[in-house]
Write an enzyme that holds these catalytic residues in place. Structure first.
Site, PDB file in Angstrom:
ATOM      1  N   ARG A 222       0.823  -1.206   0.000  1.00 29.82           N
ATOM      2  CA  ARG A 222       0.000   0.000   0.000  1.00 29.82           C
ATOM      3  C   ARG A 222       0.856   1.254   0.000  1.00 29.82           C
ATOM      4  O   ARG A 222       0.594   2.213  -0.721  1.00 29.82           O
ATOM      5  CB  ARG A 222      -0.924   0.035   1.241  1.00 29.82           C
ATOM      6  CG  ARG A 222      -2.112  -0.895   1.206  1.00 29.82           C
ATOM      7  CD  ARG A 222      -1.754  -2.367   1.263  1.00 29.82           C
ATOM      8  NE  ARG A 222      -0.969  -2.703   2.449  1.00 29.82           N
ATOM      9  CZ  ARG A 222      -0.143  -3.750   2.537  1.00 29.82           C
ATOM     10  NH1 ARG A 222       0.042  -4.546   1.495  1.00 29.82           N
ATOM     11  NH2 ARG A 222       0.516  -4.006   3.645  1.00 29.82           N
TER      12      ARG A 222
ATOM     13  N   THR B 255       2.234   5.195   9.241  1.00 32.74           N
ATOM     14  CA  THR B 255       3.089   5.095   8.059  1.00 32.74           C
ATOM     15  C   THR B 255       3.025   6.391   7.259  1.00 32.74           C
ATOM     16  O   THR B 255       2.116   7.208   7.420  1.00 32.74           O
ATOM     17  CB  THR B 255       2.634   3.949   7.140  1.00 32.74           C
ATOM     18  OG1 THR B 255       1.339   4.275   6.600  1.00 32.74           O
ATOM     19  CG2 THR B 255       2.565   2.628   7.874  1.00 32.74           C
TER      20      THR B 255
ATOM     21  N   CYS C 132      -0.889   2.446  12.972  1.00 27.45           N
ATOM     22  CA  CYS C 132      -0.369   1.370  12.121  1.00 27.45           C
ATOM     23  C   CYS C 132      -0.514   0.089  12.917  1.00 27.45           C
ATOM     24  O   CYS C 132      -0.182   0.060  14.114  1.00 27.45           O
ATOM     25  CB  CYS C 132       1.093   1.607  11.742  1.00 27.45           C
ATOM     26  SG  CYS C 132       1.826   0.191  10.857  1.00 27.45           S
TER      27      CYS C 132
ATOM     28  N   LYS D 188       8.012  -5.870  11.171  1.00 30.59           N
ATOM     29  CA  LYS D 188       7.759  -6.652   9.955  1.00 30.59           C
ATOM     30  C   LYS D 188       8.866  -7.671   9.672  1.00 30.59           C
ATOM     31  O   LYS D 188       8.606  -8.762   9.167  1.00 30.59           O
ATOM     32  CB  LYS D 188       7.567  -5.719   8.753  1.00 30.59           C
ATOM     33  CG  LYS D 188       6.216  -4.995   8.745  1.00 30.59           C
ATOM     34  CD  LYS D 188       6.043  -4.191   7.474  1.00 30.59           C
ATOM     35  CE  LYS D 188       4.681  -3.530   7.390  1.00 30.59           C
ATOM     36  NZ  LYS D 188       3.586  -4.505   7.156  1.00 30.59           N
TER      37      LYS D 188
ATOM     38  N   CYS E  47      -5.503  -2.921   8.862  1.00 31.63           N
ATOM     39  CA  CYS E  47      -4.418  -2.150   8.243  1.00 31.63           C
ATOM     40  C   CYS E  47      -4.915  -0.718   8.101  1.00 31.63           C
ATOM     41  O   CYS E  47      -5.915  -0.479   7.413  1.00 31.63           O
ATOM     42  CB  CYS E  47      -4.031  -2.709   6.874  1.00 31.63           C
ATOM     43  SG  CYS E  47      -2.775  -1.703   6.020  1.00 31.63           S
ATOM     44  N   ASN E  48      -4.249   0.210   8.758  1.00 34.16           N
ATOM     45  CA  ASN E  48      -4.663   1.611   8.707  1.00 34.16           C
ATOM     46  C   ASN E  48      -4.487   2.216   7.328  1.00 34.16           C
ATOM     47  O   ASN E  48      -5.407   2.834   6.785  1.00 34.16           O
ATOM     48  CB  ASN E  48      -3.861   2.425   9.723  1.00 34.16           C
ATOM     49  CG  ASN E  48      -4.226   2.115  11.158  1.00 34.16           C
ATOM     50  OD1 ASN E  48      -5.081   2.761  11.754  1.00 34.16           O
ATOM     51  ND2 ASN E  48      -3.580   1.098  11.727  1.00 34.16           N
ATOM     52  N   THR E  49      -3.316   2.039   6.737  1.00 34.73           N
ATOM     53  CA  THR E  49      -3.040   2.627   5.424  1.00 34.73           C
ATOM     54  C   THR E  49      -4.033   2.146   4.379  1.00 34.73           C
ATOM     55  O   THR E  49      -4.482   2.914   3.526  1.00 34.73           O
ATOM     56  CB  THR E  49      -1.603   2.292   4.980  1.00 34.73           C
ATOM     57  OG1 THR E  49      -0.677   2.705   5.985  1.00 34.73           O
ATOM     58  CG2 THR E  49      -1.263   2.991   3.679  1.00 34.73           C
ATOM     59  N   ALA E  50      -4.431   0.869   4.470  1.00 32.47           N
ATOM     60  CA  ALA E  50      -5.363   0.288   3.499  1.00 32.47           C
ATOM     61  C   ALA E  50      -6.739   0.950   3.550  1.00 32.47           C
ATOM     62  O   ALA E  50      -7.520   0.834   2.591  1.00 32.47           O
ATOM     63  CB  ALA E  50      -5.497  -1.209   3.737  1.00 32.47           C
TER      64      ALA E  50
END
Length: 236
Positions: free
Chosen positions: A49, A127, A196, A166, A83-86
């Site tokens: 992402r 992120t 995140c 990660k 998933c925050n960014t997603a």
């Protein structure tokens, strides 16, 4: 009939495990049958992402829609996405669904306002993709809250911490992280939000001594309530 929750996962895999664990441990249960029926699509093949949002990668939208539709076809009554960014793609995914799609960022804003109606400024650790797209800014603004962000050096420190989780790193120099937190407080941030899904894992793993709001925990509780189960009283 019991409601089924689908987890659109793999972003990243450890964050998906964390969400599964939180739902299980936060559900009030005395036997296996008291727990929620979960369907998990741990799909790490979804394109990155962050790379896409920074202009250097394939769009993950098609893969995320495929995963959501798979969960729907398998019988999920609602989907959650750890998933925050997603969540930048939330609307694009939702329009393909006939079932509910619980928004983690929206649930977090509602929970903060419920617990602290006077809160006006939140410090966001996230992120670069989450910062740049403003997914928290737009949602939190509708709840009369301003999102306070670190400077460029601080954002890099947070990115390094996320990467450490990660890749399975066992140690991390926290000096830069405490500097970021101090910076946000100096800008009058009243509450710290871990935006995140790797960050709650990092804060626990590296014993970061700071109070914070965990959106994944809030989402887990929302999923439990959606499935008409009770959240453990000591966990509220």
């Amino acid at each position: 009939m019991n409601k089924v929750i689908g987890i659109l996962g793999g972003m990243g895999p450890l964050a998906t495990v964390d969400m599964f664990n939180k739902i299980v441990t936060l559900t009030e249960a005395t036997r296996d049958q008291d727990h929620i029926h979960l369907i998990i699509d741990n799909y790490p093949g979804i394109p990155n992402r962050l790379d896409f949002l920074l202009g250097d990668g394939e769009s993950p939208e098609k893969a995320m829609v495929e995963s959501a539709l798979k969960l729907q076809s398998m019988g999920a009554d609602a989907i959650i996405m750890p998933c925050n960014t997603a969540h930048y793609f939330y609307d694009a995914i939702k329009k393909h669904l006939r079932i509910d799609f619980i928004n983690m960022i929206e649930e977090t804003a509602k929970e903060i306002k419920k617990e602290s109606t006077r809160c006006k400024k939140i410090g966001l650790l996230a992120t670069r993709g989450t910062y740049n797209t403003g997914v928290y800014d737009k949602t939190f603004a509708s709840y009369d809250m301003e999102v306070i962000k670190p400077d460029e050096e601080g954002r890099q420190a947070i990115a390094d911490l996320i990467l450490a989780i990660k890749v399975g790193q066992d140690t991390f120099d926290l000096t830069s992280i405490y500097r970021v937190i101090a910076q946000l407080k100096k800008k009058n941030a009243e509450i710290l939000v871990l935006g995140c899904t790797e960050l709650p894992i990092a804060f626990e793993k590296f014993n970061i001594n700071e109070k914070y709001i965990d959106p994944t925990r809030i989402l887990a509780c929302s999923a439990i309530r959606y499935a008409e189960r009770k959240v453990r009283e000591s966990s509220n």
